[in-house]
Enzyme design. Structure first.
Site, mmCIF file in Angstrom:
data_model
loop_
_atom_site.group_PDB
_atom_site.id
_atom_site.type_symbol
_atom_site.label_atom_id
_atom_site.label_comp_id
_atom_site.label_asym_id
_atom_site.label_seq_id
_atom_site.Cartn_x
_atom_site.Cartn_y
_atom_site.Cartn_z
ATOM 1 N N LYS A 1 0.845 -1.183 0.000
ATOM 2 C CA LYS A 1 0.000 0.000 0.000
ATOM 3 C C LYS A 1 0.892 1.249 0.000
ATOM 4 O O LYS A 1 1.813 1.361 0.809
ATOM 5 C CB LYS A 1 -0.908 -0.002 1.232
ATOM 6 C CG LYS A 1 -2.059 0.972 1.166
ATOM 7 C CD LYS A 1 -3.060 0.716 2.290
ATOM 8 C CE LYS A 1 -4.285 1.605 2.155
ATOM 9 N NZ LYS A 1 -5.286 1.346 3.197
ATOM 10 N N GLU B 1 -19.960 -5.198 10.266
ATOM 11 C CA GLU B 1 -20.911 -4.397 11.028
ATOM 12 C C GLU B 1 -21.992 -5.243 11.694
ATOM 13 O O GLU B 1 -22.386 -4.966 12.830
ATOM 14 C CB GLU B 1 -21.561 -3.350 10.111
ATOM 15 C CG GLU B 1 -20.605 -2.300 9.583
ATOM 16 C CD GLU B 1 -19.914 -2.707 8.293
ATOM 17 O OE1 GLU B 1 -19.150 -1.879 7.740
ATOM 18 O OE2 GLU B 1 -20.118 -3.865 7.837
ATOM 19 N N ARG C 1 -25.812 -1.234 7.410
ATOM 20 C CA ARG C 1 -25.470 -2.604 7.041
ATOM 21 C C ARG C 1 -25.792 -3.607 8.158
ATOM 22 O O ARG C 1 -25.680 -4.808 7.970
ATOM 23 C CB ARG C 1 -23.984 -2.689 6.681
ATOM 24 C CG ARG C 1 -23.549 -1.648 5.672
ATOM 25 C CD ARG C 1 -22.112 -1.833 5.225
ATOM 26 N NE ARG C 1 -22.007 -2.873 4.222
ATOM 27 C CZ ARG C 1 -20.859 -3.242 3.660
ATOM 28 N NH1 ARG C 1 -19.734 -2.690 4.052
ATOM 29 N NH2 ARG C 1 -20.832 -4.185 2.742
#
Length: 600
Positions: free
Chosen positions: A255, A340, A368
């Site tokens: 990354k 979630e 969600r």
């Protein structure tokens, strides 16, 4: 080299505009290889979320528009079907790519179309339940689907959980080096159609990395390979394209690749403001305290007074302000990953056995886990506190992240208490009040800073369902919810109106509403939430149930998805600033007489 040009351009553009930098830098070679090997847009590339898809935008005809990204009227920061034919599926929340790609693969089969479908997902997103559900489903089907796992050991915050640990074990052992180097030879020379080559690949993998999880799920697995070696990527993708059925390619990337500040601080450069492209130094942020910081400090203070308190987040430690708490109370801090649904039921379980969970979650991420909110928490009336960040207009992230619906979907849940603070000090007191309330309670607050109200270390309990008159006026009463108090007070000066800080969205202050209805000619509710089913709808229900005929004007966000843009400009566009509130009231009824009486 094209990859180098894309990377340099991405750094240059993002240094001006801000946005998601580190994920895209890590996916440059993968993006070039995918577009080289596959016939896009006929072949479908389904990127998860879109954080890593800036290079995809650059390569698909949007290079000259990149400096408009995340601005009003400009390119979306995510994938968007209406923006380009190359964007096969739009998404701003994680872990949807495999499900969507599987659907496209099935549609291709039913249409007898030979197009290829590729889902590109990060290792952080793979921790989510939906991604695993899609893998389970896809592995048992005969659909032609290629899943590419872009593994950089990061999501936004650092990854947690068993899946992350599983991938880390693979990468940290001798197997990684062997397969990474050996796959170049095996995949580069062996024709994929020859049975002998297939058996040799399986024999090699069996010696170095036996029985991977993905093979057990029904996928033909290759990897891990170097995601920055473009020759290996092209060869591997070409060979896997010629295969049939569910396939899984595991690549390893860094990354922030190619920009040393982002390599060293991948979390900080995941989503970044404008910065110096030479040094990586980010423009200085406002020194004003944000609501997120208010929450983070309150959580630490509250934990000192109540040892039952635990903090829970679904992979948003930095974004939700939990860094100080995680450092001071590591044994009471729980990052459950991008999960979630699990976060809420996990919180429910802790509440069953005497703990006091505080769930820090964004407004749109709470969407969600709606079934868990109702089924696991509300039905059992469990003592869970919700700190709902990014409520209302969030700006550059656009329609997938605008917190426009939480008042509506929370207000209809039995037993739910919902607070909406108008400033930082009130936010702190409301968090305290919600925590002390026995049962589910939420405090929803916006992104960014408030009006600058001074806070104190002490905390006061705000009575549930009790509003506060902030300005005495006549004829018109403005019922302001949360952030709308400041523009309501400003508008009231010109109108000579009464202003009420409603504070609690559920329950509402029924007695005060009816008193105001009896003494004013017009009630006006104002909220930073959709007008459909929100706080104003609750006021309307009270008037209807009591047979009150006083007119009610409901002001809020429109009944359509709100595009990206500066939050203040968006609120002004929809009439939720002082001028817009005043204009809406004047359109509703002639107020010349009111203005003249108030000035007399």
């Amino acid at each position: 080299m094209l990859a180098d040009e894309v990377r340099a351009f991405l750094i240059d553009v993002t240094s001006e505009t801000g946005g998601h930098l580190a994920p895209g830098l890590g996916a440059v070679e993968l993006t070039v290889a995918l577009h080289y090997v596959f016939d896009t847009p006929r072949d479908r590339l389904v990127w998860d979320i879109g954080h890593q898809a800036y290079p995809h935008k650059i390569l698909t005809g949007r290079r000259d528009e990149m400096r408009t990204i995340r601005k009003a009227g400009g390119l979306s920061g995510f994938l968007k079907r209406t923006e380009s034919k190359y964007d096969s599926f739009g998404a701003g929340h994680s872990s949807t790519s495999i499900s969507a790609a599987l659907g496209m693969a099935v549609a291709s089969q039913l249409h007898e179309d030979s197009r290829e479908v590729v889902a590109i997902i990060g290792d952080g997103a793979l921790t989510a339940g939906q991604a695993m559900e899609a893998l389970y489903n896809a592995g048992g089907m005969d659909a032609d689907l290629l899943v590419v796992l872009n593994d950089n050991e990061m999501s936004i915050s650092r990854n947690v959980g068993a899946m992350s640990n599983y991938l880390a074990r693979i990468l940290s052992g001798r197997a990684y080096t062997s397969v990474r180097e050996g796959s170049k030879t095996v995949l580069g020379t062996a024709p994929p159609v020859q049975a002998f080559a297939r058996r040799w690949e399986e024999h090699l993998k069996g010696m170095v990395m036996p029985s991977t999880l993905f093979e057990e799920l029904g996928f033909y697995y290759i990897g891990p390979i170097d995601g920055h070696d473009i020759d290996t990527l092209v060869t591997t993708l070409t060979n896997m394209k010629a295969m049939n059925g569910p396939r899984f390619l595991h690549i390893v990337t860094q990354k922030g690749k190619g920009f040393s500040p982002a390599e060293g601080q991948p979390i900080a450069f995941h989503g970044v403001g404008p910065f110096d492209p030479n040094t990586g130094k980010v423009e200085k942020k406002s020194s004003q305290r944000t609501y997120t910081q208010v929450f983070g400090d309150w959580l630490c203070d509250m934990a000192e007074t109540d040892e039952r308190l635990i903090g829970i987040t679904p992979a948003m430690r930095e974004g939700s302000g939990l860094v100080p708490f995680s450092e001071r109370h590591p044994d009471r801090y729980f990052d459950v990953g991008i999960a979630e649904q699990h976060a809420l039921t996990f919180a429910a379980g802790t509440a069953c056995d005497g703990l006091k969970p505080v769930v820090a979650i964004y407004s749109t991420f709470l969407q969600r886990a709606y079934d868990q909110l109702i089924h696991d928490i509300s039905v059992q009336h469990l003592d869970v506190t919700f700190a709902i960040d990014r409520a209302g207009i969030v700006g550059a992230d656009g329609p997938t992240h605008q917190g426009a619906f939480d008042l509506s979907f929370l207000r209809c849940i039995p037993g739910m208490v919902v607070f909406a603070p108008s400033d930082e000090a009130e936010c702190r007191d409301m968090l305290y009040s919600a925590f002390l309330h026995e049962g589910p309670a939420a405090v929803r607050y916006p992104r960014g800073a408030g009006p600058g109200a001074p806070e104190t270390k002490d905390m006061s309990r705000i009575p549930v369902g009790k509003a506060q008159i902030r300005r005495e006026g006549r004829d018109v009463a403005l019922l302001a919810f949360g952030t709308m108090l400041a523009p309501a007070l400003e508008a009231a000066e010109a109108l000579g109106a009464t202003v009420v800080n409603m504070r609690s969205v559920k329950p509402l202050d029924v007695d005060l509403i009816l008193d105001l209805a009896g003494s004013h000619e017009l009630l006006v509710s104002i909220e930073e939430n959709t007008v459909r089913g929100g706080a104003g709808a609750g006021v309307s229900e009270i008037l209807s149930e009591t047979g009150c005929s006083t007119p009610l004007l409901i002001l809020g966000l429109p009944d359509h998805h709100v595009d990206q843009g500066d939050p203040a400009a968006v609120l002004s566009q929809y009439g939720l600033d002082a001028q817009g509130i005043q204009a809406a009231i004047q359109r509703r009824r002639p107020l010349q007489s009111v203005a003249s009486r108030s000035s007399a």
